[in-house]
Write a protein that holds these residues in place. Structure first.
Motif, PDB file in Angstrom:
ATOM      1  N   LEU A   1     -37.192  17.466   0.381  1.00  0.00           N
ATOM      2  CA  LEU A   1     -37.627  18.188   1.488  1.00  0.00           C
ATOM      3  C   LEU A   1     -37.345  19.844   1.357  1.00  0.00           C
ATOM      4  CD1 LEU A   1     -36.283  17.025   5.147  1.00  0.00           C
ATOM      5  CD2 LEU A   1     -36.259  19.631   4.332  1.00  0.00           C
ATOM      6  N   ILE A   2     -38.334  20.419   1.883  1.00  0.00           N
ATOM      7  CA  ILE A   2     -38.322  21.898   2.143  1.00  0.00           C
ATOM      8  C   ILE A   2     -38.539  22.138   3.665  1.00  0.00           C
ATOM      9  CG2 ILE A   2     -39.093  22.599  -0.126  1.00  0.00           C
ATOM     10  CD1 ILE A   2     -42.174  22.761   1.094  1.00  0.00           C
ATOM     11  N   ALA A   3     -37.935  23.046   4.103  1.00  0.00           N
ATOM     12  CA  ALA A   3     -37.437  23.626   5.613  1.00  0.00           C
ATOM     13  C   ALA A   3     -38.110  25.075   5.406  1.00  0.00           C
ATOM     14  CB  ALA A   3     -36.433  23.145   5.961  1.00  0.00           C
ATOM     15  N   PHE A   4     -38.894  25.587   6.287  1.00  0.00           N
ATOM     16  CA  PHE A   4     -39.276  26.830   6.422  1.00  0.00           C
ATOM     17  C   PHE A   4     -39.029  27.628   7.715  1.00  0.00           C
ATOM     18  CE2 PHE A   4     -42.681  30.033   6.897  1.00  0.00           C
ATOM     19  CZ  PHE A   4     -42.450  31.058   5.672  1.00  0.00           C
ATOM     20  N   LYS A   5     -38.503  28.706   7.774  1.00  0.00           N
ATOM     21  CA  LYS A   5     -38.392  29.438   9.045  1.00  0.00           C
ATOM     22  C   LYS A   5     -38.216  31.025   8.770  1.00  0.00           C
ATOM     23  CE  LYS A   5     -34.601  29.099  11.510  1.00  0.00           C
ATOM     24  NZ  LYS A   5     -33.763  28.853  12.648  1.00  0.00           N
ATOM     25  N   ASP A   6     -38.662  32.018   9.564  1.00  0.00           N
ATOM     26  CA  ASP A   6     -38.493  33.242   9.269  1.00  0.00           C
ATOM     27  C   ASP A   6     -38.700  33.753   7.873  1.00  0.00           C
ATOM     28  OD1 ASP A   6     -37.672  33.450  11.958  1.00  0.00           O
ATOM     29  OD2 ASP A   6     -35.357  32.900  11.549  1.00  0.00           O
ATOM     30  N   ASN A   7     -39.970  33.428   7.244  1.00  0.00           N
ATOM     31  CA  ASN A   7     -40.392  33.559   5.977  1.00  0.00           C
ATOM     32  C   ASN A   7     -39.220  33.397   4.869  1.00  0.00           C
ATOM     33  OD1 ASN A   7     -42.722  34.866   6.704  1.00  0.00           O
ATOM     34  ND2 ASN A   7     -41.497  36.560   7.480  1.00  0.00           N
ATOM     35  N   GLN A   8     -38.464  32.301   5.120  1.00  0.00           N
ATOM     36  CA  GLN A   8     -37.195  31.959   4.399  1.00  0.00           C
ATOM     37  C   GLN A   8     -37.469  30.523   4.029  1.00  0.00           C
ATOM     38  OE1 GLN A   8     -33.707  33.267   3.425  1.00  0.00           O
ATOM     39  NE2 GLN A   8     -34.747  35.292   3.252  1.00  0.00           N
ATOM     40  N   TYR A   9     -37.151  30.024   2.777  1.00  0.00           N
ATOM     41  CA  TYR A   9     -37.091  28.336   2.576  1.00  0.00           C
ATOM     42  C   TYR A   9     -35.886  27.790   2.555  1.00  0.00           C
ATOM     43  CZ  TYR A   9     -42.161  27.976   2.003  1.00  0.00           C
ATOM     44  OH  TYR A   9     -43.486  27.835   2.102  1.00  0.00           O
ATOM     45  N   VAL A  10     -35.695  26.630   2.780  1.00  0.00           N
ATOM     46  CA  VAL A  10     -34.404  25.971   2.464  1.00  0.00           C
ATOM     47  C   VAL A  10     -34.874  24.615   1.570  1.00  0.00           C
ATOM     48  CG1 VAL A  10     -32.488  24.583   3.334  1.00  0.00           C
ATOM     49  CG2 VAL A  10     -33.331  26.553   4.704  1.00  0.00           C
ATOM     50  N   ILE A  11     -34.162  24.558   0.457  1.00  0.00           N
ATOM     51  CA  ILE A  11     -34.580  23.322  -0.512  1.00  0.00           C
ATOM     52  C   ILE A  11     -33.686  22.384  -0.290  1.00  0.00           C
ATOM     53  CG2 ILE A  11     -34.874  22.660  -2.813  1.00  0.00           C
ATOM     54  CD1 ILE A  11     -35.222  25.666  -3.529  1.00  0.00           C
ATOM     55  N   VAL A  12     -33.948  21.148   0.122  1.00  0.00           N
ATOM     56  CA  VAL A  12     -33.044  20.152   0.512  1.00  0.00           C
ATOM     57  C   VAL A  12     -32.967  18.848  -0.592  1.00  0.00           C
ATOM     58  CG1 VAL A  12     -32.362  18.579   2.049  1.00  0.00           C
ATOM     59  CG2 VAL A  12     -33.288  21.101   2.889  1.00  0.00           C
ATOM     60  N   GLU A  13     -31.760  18.539  -0.964  1.00  0.00           N
ATOM     61  CA  GLU A  13     -31.803  17.260  -1.824  1.00  0.00           C
ATOM     62  C   GLU A  13     -30.676  16.394  -1.237  1.00  0.00           C
ATOM     63  OE1 GLU A  13     -33.194  16.161  -5.225  1.00  0.00           O
ATOM     64  OE2 GLU A  13     -34.780  17.328  -4.059  1.00  0.00           O
ATOM     65  N   VAL A  14     -31.006  14.966  -1.226  1.00  0.00           N
ATOM     66  CA  VAL A  14     -30.310  13.991  -0.624  1.00  0.00           C
ATOM     67  C   VAL A  14     -29.702  13.334  -2.006  1.00  0.00           C
ATOM     68  CG1 VAL A  14     -29.767  12.258   0.690  1.00  0.00           C
ATOM     69  CG2 VAL A  14     -31.064  13.735   1.574  1.00  0.00           C
ATOM     70  N   LYS A  15     -28.275  13.120  -2.195  1.00  0.00           N
ATOM     71  CA  LYS A  15     -27.863  12.637  -3.301  1.00  0.00           C
ATOM     72  C   LYS A  15     -26.516  11.880  -3.116  1.00  0.00           C
ATOM     73  CE  LYS A  15     -31.127  14.030  -6.181  1.00  0.00           C
ATOM     74  NZ  LYS A  15     -32.016  13.139  -6.633  1.00  0.00           N
ATOM     75  N   SER A  16     -26.420  10.748  -3.908  1.00  0.00           N
ATOM     76  CA  SER A  16     -25.155   9.985  -3.941  1.00  0.00           C
ATOM     77  C   SER A  16     -24.513  10.245  -5.259  1.00  0.00           C
ATOM     78  CB  SER A  16     -25.209   8.553  -3.570  1.00  0.00           C
ATOM     79  OG  SER A  16     -24.100   7.904  -3.664  1.00  0.00           O
ATOM     80  N   LYS A  17     -24.414   9.168  -5.949  1.00  0.00           N
ATOM     81  CA  LYS A  17     -23.977   9.368  -7.320  1.00  0.00           C
ATOM     82  C   LYS A  17     -25.173   9.919  -8.378  1.00  0.00           C
ATOM     83  CE  LYS A  17     -20.929   5.224  -7.423  1.00  0.00           C
ATOM     84  NZ  LYS A  17     -20.520   3.927  -7.978  1.00  0.00           N
ATOM     85  N   LEU A  18     -24.639  10.858  -9.268  1.00  0.00           N
ATOM     86  CA  LEU A  18     -25.388  11.696  -9.971  1.00  0.00           C
ATOM     87  C   LEU A  18     -25.369  11.276 -11.455  1.00  0.00           C
ATOM     88  CD1 LEU A  18     -24.781  15.214  -8.712  1.00  0.00           C
ATOM     89  CD2 LEU A  18     -26.872  13.751  -8.143  1.00  0.00           C
ATOM     90  N   SER A  19     -26.668  11.303 -11.994  1.00  0.00           N
ATOM     91  CA  SER A  19     -26.682  11.196 -13.569  1.00  0.00           C
ATOM     92  C   SER A  19     -26.719  12.456 -14.167  1.00  0.00           C
ATOM     93  CB  SER A  19     -28.085  10.497 -13.793  1.00  0.00           C
ATOM     94  OG  SER A  19     -29.222  11.180 -13.656  1.00  0.00           O
ATOM     95  N   PRO A  20     -26.291  12.867 -15.342  1.00  0.00           N
ATOM     96  CA  PRO A  20     -26.410  14.090 -15.907  1.00  0.00           C
ATOM     97  C   PRO A  20     -28.003  14.817 -15.608  1.00  0.00           C
ATOM     98  CG  PRO A  20     -25.485  12.670 -17.135  1.00  0.00           C
ATOM     99  CD  PRO A  20     -26.134  11.533 -16.213  1.00  0.00           C
ATOM    100  N   SER A  21     -28.899  13.931 -15.880  1.00  0.00           N
ATOM    101  CA  SER A  21     -30.243  14.827 -15.523  1.00  0.00           C
ATOM    102  C   SER A  21     -30.497  15.227 -13.848  1.00  0.00           C
ATOM    103  CB  SER A  21     -31.340  13.739 -15.795  1.00  0.00           C
ATOM    104  OG  SER A  21     -31.429  12.530 -15.100  1.00  0.00           O
ATOM    105  N   GLU A  22     -29.853  14.320 -13.010  1.00  0.00           N
ATOM    106  CA  GLU A  22     -29.946  14.844 -11.683  1.00  0.00           C
ATOM    107  C   GLU A  22     -28.965  16.042 -11.516  1.00  0.00           C
ATOM    108  OE1 GLU A  22     -30.952  10.668  -9.082  1.00  0.00           O
ATOM    109  OE2 GLU A  22     -28.880  11.039  -9.951  1.00  0.00           O
ATOM    110  N   ALA A  23     -27.774  15.995 -12.223  1.00  0.00           N
ATOM    111  CA  ALA A  23     -26.958  17.078 -11.943  1.00  0.00           C
ATOM    112  C   ALA A  23     -27.523  18.470 -12.530  1.00  0.00           C
ATOM    113  CB  ALA A  23     -25.797  17.030 -12.714  1.00  0.00           C
ATOM    114  N   ASN A  24     -28.518  18.320 -13.485  1.00  0.00           N
ATOM    115  CA  ASN A  24     -29.167  19.326 -14.026  1.00  0.00           C
ATOM    116  C   ASN A  24     -30.317  20.045 -12.973  1.00  0.00           C
ATOM    117  OD1 ASN A  24     -27.549  19.566 -16.420  1.00  0.00           O
ATOM    118  ND2 ASN A  24     -29.066  18.439 -17.509  1.00  0.00           N
TER     119      ASN A  24
END
Length: 213
Positions: free
Chosen positions: A44-67
Protein backbone atom coordinates in the motif's frame (compact mmCIF):
# COMPACT_ATOMS: atom_id res chain seq x y z
CA UNK A 1 1.18 -16.15 5.86
CA UNK A 2 -2.62 -16.36 5.96
CA UNK A 3 -3.66 -14.34 2.90
CA UNK A 4 -7.15 -13.71 4.27
CA UNK A 5 -5.67 -12.24 7.45
CA UNK A 6 -3.34 -10.12 5.34
CA UNK A 7 -6.21 -8.72 3.28
CA UNK A 8 -8.23 -7.93 6.41
CA UNK A 9 -5.28 -6.12 8.00
CA UNK A 10 -4.52 -4.25 4.77
CA UNK A 11 -8.13 -3.14 4.34
CA UNK A 12 -8.23 -1.95 7.94
CA UNK A 13 -4.96 -0.04 7.46
CA UNK A 14 -6.26 1.58 4.25
CA UNK A 15 -9.33 2.85 6.09
CA UNK A 16 -7.19 4.30 8.88
CA UNK A 17 -4.98 6.19 6.40
CA UNK A 18 -8.08 7.43 4.55
CA UNK A 19 -9.52 8.67 7.84
CA UNK A 20 -6.29 10.63 8.37
CA UNK A 21 -6.75 12.38 5.03
CA UNK A 22 -4.37 10.32 2.90
CA UNK A 23 -4.89 9.27 -0.70
CA UNK A 24 -4.54 5.48 -0.55
CA UNK A 25 -3.61 2.91 -3.19
CA UNK A 26 -3.64 -0.80 -2.35
CA UNK A 27 -1.27 -3.00 -4.37
CA UNK A 28 -0.25 -0.08 -6.62
CA UNK A 29 0.64 -0.81 -10.25
CA UNK A 30 3.95 0.32 -11.70
CA UNK A 31 2.19 3.35 -13.22
CA UNK A 32 0.82 4.36 -9.82
CA UNK A 33 4.20 4.23 -8.07
CA UNK A 34 6.32 7.36 -7.52
CA UNK A 35 9.71 7.25 -9.26
CA UNK A 36 11.79 6.13 -6.23
CA UNK A 37 9.53 3.07 -5.87
CA UNK A 38 9.63 1.98 -9.53
CA UNK A 39 10.39 -1.72 -9.68
CA UNK A 40 9.10 -2.33 -6.13
CA UNK A 41 5.79 -3.88 -5.06
CA UNK A 42 4.59 -2.38 -1.76
CA UNK A 43 1.30 -3.55 -0.30
CA UNK A 44 0.00 0.00 0.00
CA UNK A 45 1.09 3.57 -0.55
CA UNK A 46 -0.52 6.58 1.11
CA UNK A 47 0.00 10.20 0.03
CA UNK A 48 -0.63 13.50 1.82
CA UNK A 49 1.10 16.90 1.93
CA UNK A 50 3.59 15.92 -0.79
CA UNK A 51 4.81 12.96 1.28
CA UNK A 52 4.38 9.24 0.82
CA UNK A 53 3.98 6.48 3.36
CA UNK A 54 5.11 3.03 2.23
CA UNK A 55 3.09 0.32 3.97
CA UNK A 56 3.76 -3.40 4.26
CA UNK A 57 1.63 -5.97 6.10
CA UNK A 58 3.58 -9.01 7.28
CA UNK A 59 3.49 -11.87 9.73
CA UNK A 60 6.28 -14.44 9.60
CA UNK A 61 9.17 -13.34 7.39
CA UNK A 62 11.41 -15.22 5.03
CA UNK A 63 14.96 -13.86 4.59
CA UNK A 64 14.00 -12.42 1.17
CA UNK A 65 11.02 -10.61 2.69
CA UNK A 66 13.23 -9.23 5.46
CA UNK A 67 15.61 -7.85 2.83
CA UNK A 68 12.69 -6.27 0.96
CA UNK A 69 11.58 -4.47 4.12
CA UNK A 70 15.08 -3.02 4.46
CA UNK A 71 14.84 -1.77 0.87
CA UNK A 72 11.57 0.02 1.64
CA UNK A 73 12.98 1.47 4.87
CA UNK A 74 16.06 2.80 3.04
CA UNK A 75 13.97 4.36 0.25
CA UNK A 76 11.69 6.05 2.78
CA UNK A 77 14.62 7.40 4.80
CA UNK A 78 16.38 8.72 1.70
CA UNK A 79 13.24 10.46 0.39
CA UNK A 80 12.15 11.83 3.76
CA UNK A 81 9.04 9.65 3.63
CA UNK A 82 7.71 7.16 6.15
CA UNK A 83 7.78 3.40 6.13
CA UNK A 84 5.10 1.65 8.19
CA UNK A 85 5.37 -2.07 8.86
CA UNK A 86 2.09 -3.54 10.08
CA UNK A 87 2.49 -6.90 11.74
CA UNK A 88 -0.56 -9.11 12.13
CA UNK A 89 1.05 -10.38 15.32
CA UNK A 90 2.50 -7.14 16.68
CA UNK A 91 4.29 -8.68 19.65
CA UNK A 92 6.36 -11.54 18.36
CA UNK A 93 9.55 -13.39 19.01
CA UNK A 94 11.69 -12.88 15.90
CA UNK A 95 12.68 -15.92 13.87
CA UNK A 96 15.35 -14.80 11.43
CA UNK A 97 18.21 -16.73 9.91
CA UNK A 98 21.48 -16.77 11.83
CA UNK A 99 24.79 -16.18 10.06
CA UNK A 100 26.81 -19.38 9.83
CA UNK A 101 30.54 -19.49 10.47
CA UNK A 102 31.06 -19.92 6.72
CA UNK A 103 28.92 -16.83 6.01
CA UNK A 104 31.06 -14.77 8.37
CA UNK A 105 34.32 -16.07 6.94
CA UNK A 106 33.23 -15.20 3.41
CA UNK A 107 32.07 -11.75 4.52
CA UNK A 108 35.33 -11.02 6.33
CA UNK A 109 37.23 -12.09 3.20
CA UNK A 110 35.18 -9.67 1.10
CA UNK A 111 35.74 -6.89 3.66
CA UNK A 112 39.49 -7.56 3.64
CA UNK A 113 39.61 -7.47 -0.17
CA UNK A 114 37.69 -4.19 -0.33
CA UNK A 115 39.87 -2.65 2.34
CA UNK A 116 43.03 -3.72 0.49
CA UNK A 117 41.71 -2.06 -2.69
CA UNK A 118 40.95 1.17 -0.82
CA UNK A 119 37.17 0.85 -0.96
CA UNK A 120 36.75 1.69 2.70
CA UNK A 121 33.13 2.81 2.42
CA UNK A 122 32.03 -0.43 0.79
CA UNK A 123 33.94 -2.43 3.38
CA UNK A 124 32.28 -0.41 6.16
CA UNK A 125 28.80 -1.16 4.79
CA UNK A 126 29.58 -4.89 4.71
CA UNK A 127 30.74 -4.80 8.34
CA UNK A 128 27.56 -2.96 9.36
CA UNK A 129 25.32 -5.38 7.43
CA UNK A 130 26.92 -8.34 9.19
CA UNK A 131 26.61 -6.66 12.58
CA UNK A 132 22.96 -5.81 11.94
CA UNK A 133 22.17 -9.42 11.05
CA UNK A 134 23.92 -10.60 14.20
CA UNK A 135 22.01 -8.09 16.32
CA UNK A 136 18.69 -9.37 14.99
CA UNK A 137 19.80 -12.94 15.71
CA UNK A 138 20.85 -11.92 19.21
CA UNK A 139 17.42 -10.43 19.93
CA UNK A 140 15.94 -13.82 19.04
CA UNK A 141 18.60 -15.74 21.00
CA UNK A 142 17.98 -13.67 24.14
CA UNK A 143 14.19 -14.17 23.83
CA UNK A 144 13.68 -10.41 23.73
CA UNK A 145 10.12 -9.71 22.60
CA UNK A 146 9.97 -6.60 20.45
CA UNK A 147 7.64 -4.82 18.08
CA UNK A 148 8.41 -6.09 14.59
CA UNK A 149 9.39 -2.57 13.41
CA UNK A 150 12.39 -2.77 15.74
CA UNK A 151 13.90 -5.62 13.72
CA UNK A 152 14.23 -3.41 10.64
CA UNK A 153 15.45 -0.23 12.29
CA UNK A 154 19.18 -0.53 13.03
CA UNK A 155 19.11 2.26 15.61
CA UNK A 156 16.16 0.72 17.46
CA UNK A 157 17.99 -2.61 17.45
CA UNK A 158 21.02 -0.99 19.07
CA UNK A 159 18.86 0.82 21.64
CA UNK A 160 16.95 -2.39 22.46
CA UNK A 161 20.12 -4.41 23.07
CA UNK A 162 21.49 -1.61 25.25
CA UNK A 163 18.28 -1.32 27.29
CA UNK A 164 18.38 -5.09 27.96
CA UNK A 165 21.98 -4.92 29.12
CA UNK A 166 23.39 -6.82 26.13
CA UNK A 167 25.44 -3.79 25.05
CA UNK A 168 27.70 -1.79 27.36
CA UNK A 169 27.29 1.98 27.34
CA UNK A 170 30.65 2.57 25.63
CA UNK A 171 29.82 0.16 22.79
CA UNK A 172 26.29 1.59 22.56
CA UNK A 173 27.66 5.10 22.00
CA UNK A 174 30.19 3.83 19.46
CA UNK A 175 27.51 1.97 17.49
CA UNK A 176 25.34 5.10 17.36
CA UNK A 177 28.35 6.96 15.94
CA UNK A 178 29.01 4.25 13.36
CA UNK A 179 25.34 4.16 12.43
CA UNK A 180 25.52 7.84 11.50
CA UNK A 181 28.54 7.08 9.31
CA UNK A 182 26.67 4.19 7.68
CA UNK A 183 23.78 6.53 6.85
CA UNK A 184 26.08 9.11 5.27
CA UNK A 185 27.74 6.46 3.12
CA UNK A 186 24.43 4.94 1.99
CA UNK A 187 22.41 8.11 1.47
CA UNK A 188 24.74 11.00 0.63
CA UNK A 189 26.16 11.66 -2.81
CA UNK A 190 29.85 12.38 -3.41
CA UNK A 191 30.93 11.41 0.09
CA UNK A 192 34.66 10.73 0.33
CA UNK A 193 36.16 7.49 1.57
CA UNK A 194 36.29 7.17 5.36
CA UNK A 195 39.76 6.85 6.83
CA UNK A 196 41.49 3.52 7.25
CA UNK A 197 41.72 4.16 10.99
CA UNK A 198 37.95 4.76 11.26
CA UNK A 199 37.27 1.54 9.38
CA UNK A 200 39.75 -0.43 11.46
CA UNK A 201 38.25 0.85 14.72
CA UNK A 202 34.81 -0.27 13.54
CA UNK A 203 36.14 -3.70 12.58
CA UNK A 204 37.68 -4.09 16.04
CA UNK A 205 34.32 -3.26 17.66
CA UNK A 206 32.48 -5.65 15.34
CA UNK A 207 34.87 -8.52 16.13
CA UNK A 208 34.55 -7.80 19.85
CA UNK A 209 30.75 -7.95 19.57
CA UNK A 210 30.90 -11.22 17.61
CA UNK A 211 33.32 -12.86 20.02
CA UNK A 212 31.28 -11.88 23.06
CA UNK A 213 27.97 -13.08 21.62
Amino acid sequence: MNKDSEKVALTKAAKEYLDQGYEVTIYPTKDELPMPLKGQMPDLIAFKDNQYVIVEVKSKLSPSEANQLKVFADIAEKQGWRFDLISIDEDTKPTLDILTQKDMELTWKKISDLKHLGFNNSAFVYVWAMLETLMRSLVAKENIRVHSNTMYSPLLLVKTLYSYGVLEEEDFNKLKHYFSIRNRIVHELNIGEISGNELEDFIVLAKKFINEN
